[in-house]
Design an enzyme around this catalytic site. Structure first.
Site, PDB file in Angstrom:
ATOM      1  N   ASP A  38       0.714  -1.192  -0.008  1.00 17.91           N
ATOM      2  CA  ASP A  38      -0.155   0.000  -0.146  1.00 17.91           C
ATOM      3  C   ASP A  38       0.845   1.402  -0.009  1.00 17.91           C
ATOM      4  OD1 ASP A  38      -1.609  -2.151   0.767  1.00 17.91           O
ATOM      5  OD2 ASP A  38      -2.201  -1.340   2.906  1.00 17.91           O
ATOM      6  N   TRP A  62       5.594 -10.105   1.258  1.00 16.87           N
ATOM      7  CA  TRP A  62       5.481  -9.531   2.264  1.00 16.87           C
ATOM      8  C   TRP A  62       5.938 -10.047   3.574  1.00 16.87           C
ATOM      9  CZ3 TRP A  62       2.886  -9.987   6.960  1.00 16.87           C
ATOM     10  CH2 TRP A  62       2.255  -8.981   7.528  1.00 16.87           C
ATOM     11  N   PHE A  97       1.834  -0.941  10.019  1.00 14.59           N
ATOM     12  CA  PHE A  97       1.134  -1.226   8.941  1.00 14.59           C
ATOM     13  C   PHE A  97       0.603   0.268   8.316  1.00 14.59           C
ATOM     14  CE2 PHE A  97      -0.896  -5.688   9.237  1.00 14.59           C
ATOM     15  CZ  PHE A  97       0.371  -6.225   9.156  1.00 14.59           C
ATOM     16  N   SER A  98      -0.130   0.278   7.473  1.00 16.68           N
ATOM     17  CA  SER A  98      -0.601   1.418   6.700  1.00 16.68           C
ATOM     18  C   SER A  98      -1.219   2.679   7.423  1.00 16.68           C
ATOM     19  CB  SER A  98      -1.770   1.127   5.534  1.00 16.68           C
ATOM     20  OG  SER A  98      -0.958   0.439   4.551  1.00 16.68           O
ATOM     21  N   ARG A 166      -7.462  -0.832  11.801  1.00 16.60           N
ATOM     22  CA  ARG A 166      -6.065  -0.238  11.079  1.00 16.60           C
ATOM     23  C   ARG A 166      -6.299   0.594   9.986  1.00 16.60           C
ATOM     24  NH1 ARG A 166      -6.958  -5.595   9.357  1.00 16.60           N
ATOM     25  NH2 ARG A 166      -7.583  -6.291   7.508  1.00 16.60           N
ATOM     26  N   ASP A 167      -5.325   1.288   9.716  1.00 13.73           N
ATOM     27  CA  ASP A 167      -5.004   2.096   8.382  1.00 13.73           C
ATOM     28  C   ASP A 167      -5.791   3.421   8.641  1.00 13.73           C
ATOM     29  OD1 ASP A 167      -4.046  -0.334   7.535  1.00 13.73           O
ATOM     30  OD2 ASP A 167      -5.823  -0.945   6.135  1.00 13.73           O
ATOM     31  N   TRP A 305       1.677 -10.123  -7.045  1.00 11.81           N
ATOM     32  CA  TRP A 305       2.456 -10.993  -6.111  1.00 11.81           C
ATOM     33  C   TRP A 305       3.174 -11.631  -6.658  1.00 11.81           C
ATOM     34  CZ3 TRP A 305       1.220 -10.638  -0.781  1.00 11.81           C
ATOM     35  CH2 TRP A 305       0.163  -9.687  -0.465  1.00 11.81           C
TER      36      TRP A 305
HETATM   37  C1  FRU Z   1      -3.924  -3.635   2.774  1.00 14.64           C
HETATM   38  C2  FRU Z   1      -3.220  -3.838   4.031  1.00 14.64           C
HETATM   39  C3  FRU Z   1      -3.599  -2.853   5.192  1.00 14.64           C
HETATM   40  C4  FRU Z   1      -2.596  -3.302   6.325  1.00 14.64           C
HETATM   41  C5  FRU Z   1      -1.219  -3.417   5.155  1.00 14.64           C
HETATM   42  C6  FRU Z   1      -0.214  -4.455   5.881  1.00 14.64           C
HETATM   43  O1  FRU Z   1      -3.165  -4.091   1.601  1.00 14.64           O
HETATM   44  O2  FRU Z   1      -3.574  -5.337   4.466  1.00 14.64           O
HETATM   45  O3  FRU Z   1      -4.875  -3.290   5.647  1.00 14.64           O
HETATM   46  O4  FRU Z   1      -2.127  -2.260   6.956  1.00 14.64           O
HETATM   47  O5  FRU Z   1      -1.843  -4.007   4.054  1.00 14.64           O
HETATM   48  O6  FRU Z   1       0.868  -4.202   4.946  1.00 14.64           O
END
Ligand code: FRU
Length: 484
Positions: A38, A62, A97-98, A166-167, A305
């Protein structure tokens, strides 16, 4: 600086030099080294655009989320800045994370991100605990706040999961407060968007549940963004586990745009219209910024991916006729060189190519019309990144109004999704396409940006041919530029 951050910075600096310029796209962002997902912290700060990204420098998979960092003056030519965040604290040791970025009153830049930790349950299983944390810096080096995390399970509304929280996407409200939206999983197991408020960027309070999925569009809503545009309020989010609805959404991780109006008393979004953001193969987790000249610009992860990860071209957003429109940023015009133009070229049950219409780093505008309105052609196809062995195809059937992208012959060696279809909102009399190619990607803007299809391609750069096919008789106009 922590040992972990220092290690990442050293590693990317040395390894990054091994990657040759021509192995990267010309103007799309790729990770310094390793893996990227992201876009994070897309913002304008002290005269430059900043983009951070979900980043694992150490492998092309990842893992161990860091924040990579690039800066640019024009959103097209990007320079690498050393890794901004590493998962080096107890509360974020399973990943940074994001999240997003904003300038504070005192001129420092604030990063707000999801800090991931884990807890062990009585039965021995472990699960993620997601909280929100902040860091402040000068556009290059960032220091995490001593009182992190700033939002935890105790700040959740009833029934919301502490595993999926999150995010954060932050902005400054007209009332001078900071606001942020965060993705959350409510008790029904689907998704919702939470709204929080802060006077200073550090102390946050829950305001409302801005929008609820109620199991309509996939399940968990990731990476929300929320802004005002052309008199409407727009919520962007990337749902997981989606089901298709005709050709509007596709299976799995997708994108969603909800357009509506804000209920200013309840702080909820009154929904009016919902659509996909991108109808192609690779696009997810998009995020926007506001430019100093008032434009709303979006960038997404051109998700893949199996190959070099990259971001999409930044796109200017607008709301027209109640829908989201996207066009390539106007800065791209400055890269357009060597214009070639053809008008009223008739293709009648034939495949043709046109002198000087070729290339892998190009901007091409096409208008396709029936030669005879009473007797509309059956099928039109544009092939690009083409040689004897390879090509990627865009194919339009006016009787169904369906545009298909097909990268089956793009050199892909994996059992990926290779095709997607988009129901075009036009009539058979005119289809307008703007196709942007940048070495490993194609982004197709349909009918002045009413819809977009994005895909990564895998094709060797020697395959740069372009051809046009029609079953029946079609008439086309073509304008093509090299992007330099
Ligand atoms: C989206 C996500 C977010 C998370 C991040 C982790 O692709 O799953 O929700 O913060 O990637 O890398």
């Amino acid at each position: 600086m922590s040992e972990m951050l220092e290690k990442a910075r050293k590693y990317e600096f040395i390894q990054g030099q091994q990657i040759k310029e021509e192995e990267r796209p010309a103007f799309h962002i790729t990770p310094y080294v390793g893996w990227m997902n992201d876009p994070n912290g897309f913002s304008y700060y002290k005269g430059e655009y900043h983009l951070f990204y979900q980043y694992n420098p150490y492998s092309t998979h990842w893992d161990s989320m860091h924040w990579g960092h690039v800066v640019s003056k024009d959103l097209l030519h990007w320079n690498y800045v050393p890794t901004a965040l590493a998962p080096d604290e107890d509360y974020d040791k399973f990943g940074c994370f994001s999240g997003s970025a904003i300038e504070l009153e005192d001129g420092r830049q604030l990063l707000m991100y999801t800090s991931v930790n884990q807890e062990k349950l009585e039965d021995g299983t472990v699960r993620d605990i997601q909280t929100q944390a902040v860091a402040v810096g000068d556009g290059k080096d960032y220091k995490k706040y001593e009182k992190n995390p700033v939002l935890t399970a105790k700040d959740l509304p009833e029934g919301a999961s502490k595993v999926d929280f999150r995010d954060p996407k932050i902005w400054k409200g007209k009332d001078g407060n900071f606001y942020c939206v965060i993705g959350s999983r409510p008790a029904d197991g689907s998704g919702q968007i939470l709204l929080y408020r802060s006077e200073n960027g550090f102390d946050w309070k829950f305001v409302s549940i801005l929008a609820k999925n109620k199991k309509r569009f996939g399940k968990m809503w990731e990476c929300p963004d929320f802004f005002e545009l052309d008199g409407k309020h727009v919520l962007l989010t990337s749902p997981q586990d989606m089901l298709p609805e005709g050709l509007e959404y596709h299976n799995g991780n997708g994108t969603l745009c909800i357009i509506g109006e804000m209920d200013q008393d309840k702080y909820t979004l009154k929904e009016q219209f919902a659509q996909s953001v991108d109808y192609g193969i690779d696009f997810y987790a998009m995020q926007t910024l506001g430019t100093p000249d008032g434009r709303r610009i979006m960038i997404g992860w051109m998700q893949n991916w199996d190959t070099i990860a990259q971001m999409s071209l930044p796109r200017e957003l607008s709301v027209k006729n109640g829908r989201l429109y996207q066009t390539p940023i106007k800065e791209l015009d400055a890269m357009r060189k060597d214009r070639v133009e053809y008008n009223n070229v008739v293709i009648n049950n034939d495949t043709i190519s046109l002198d000087k219409i070729e290339g892998r780093t190009i901007d091409m505008e096409l208008v396709i019309r029936p030669e005879d309105k009473e007797n509309v052609y059956k099928k039109f196809a544009l092939r690009f990144a083409q040689n004897e062995r390879f090509h990627t195809e865009l194919c339009f059937r006016p009787d169904e109004s369906v545009l298909k992208i097909d990268r089956k012959f793009s050199g892909s060696e994996r059992a990926l999704v290779h095709q997607r279809r988009c129901l075009v909102n036009g009539d058979a009399n005119e289809l307008k396409l703007r196709v942007i190619l940048d070495r490993f990607s194609a982004e197709v803007f349909i009918n002045d940006g009413e819809q977009v299809m994005s895909a990564v391609i895998f094709t060797e750069q020697e395959a740069k041919g372009i051809s046009f096919f029609a079953e029946g008789a079609a008439k086309i106009d073509v304008v093509k530029y090299d992007l330099v």
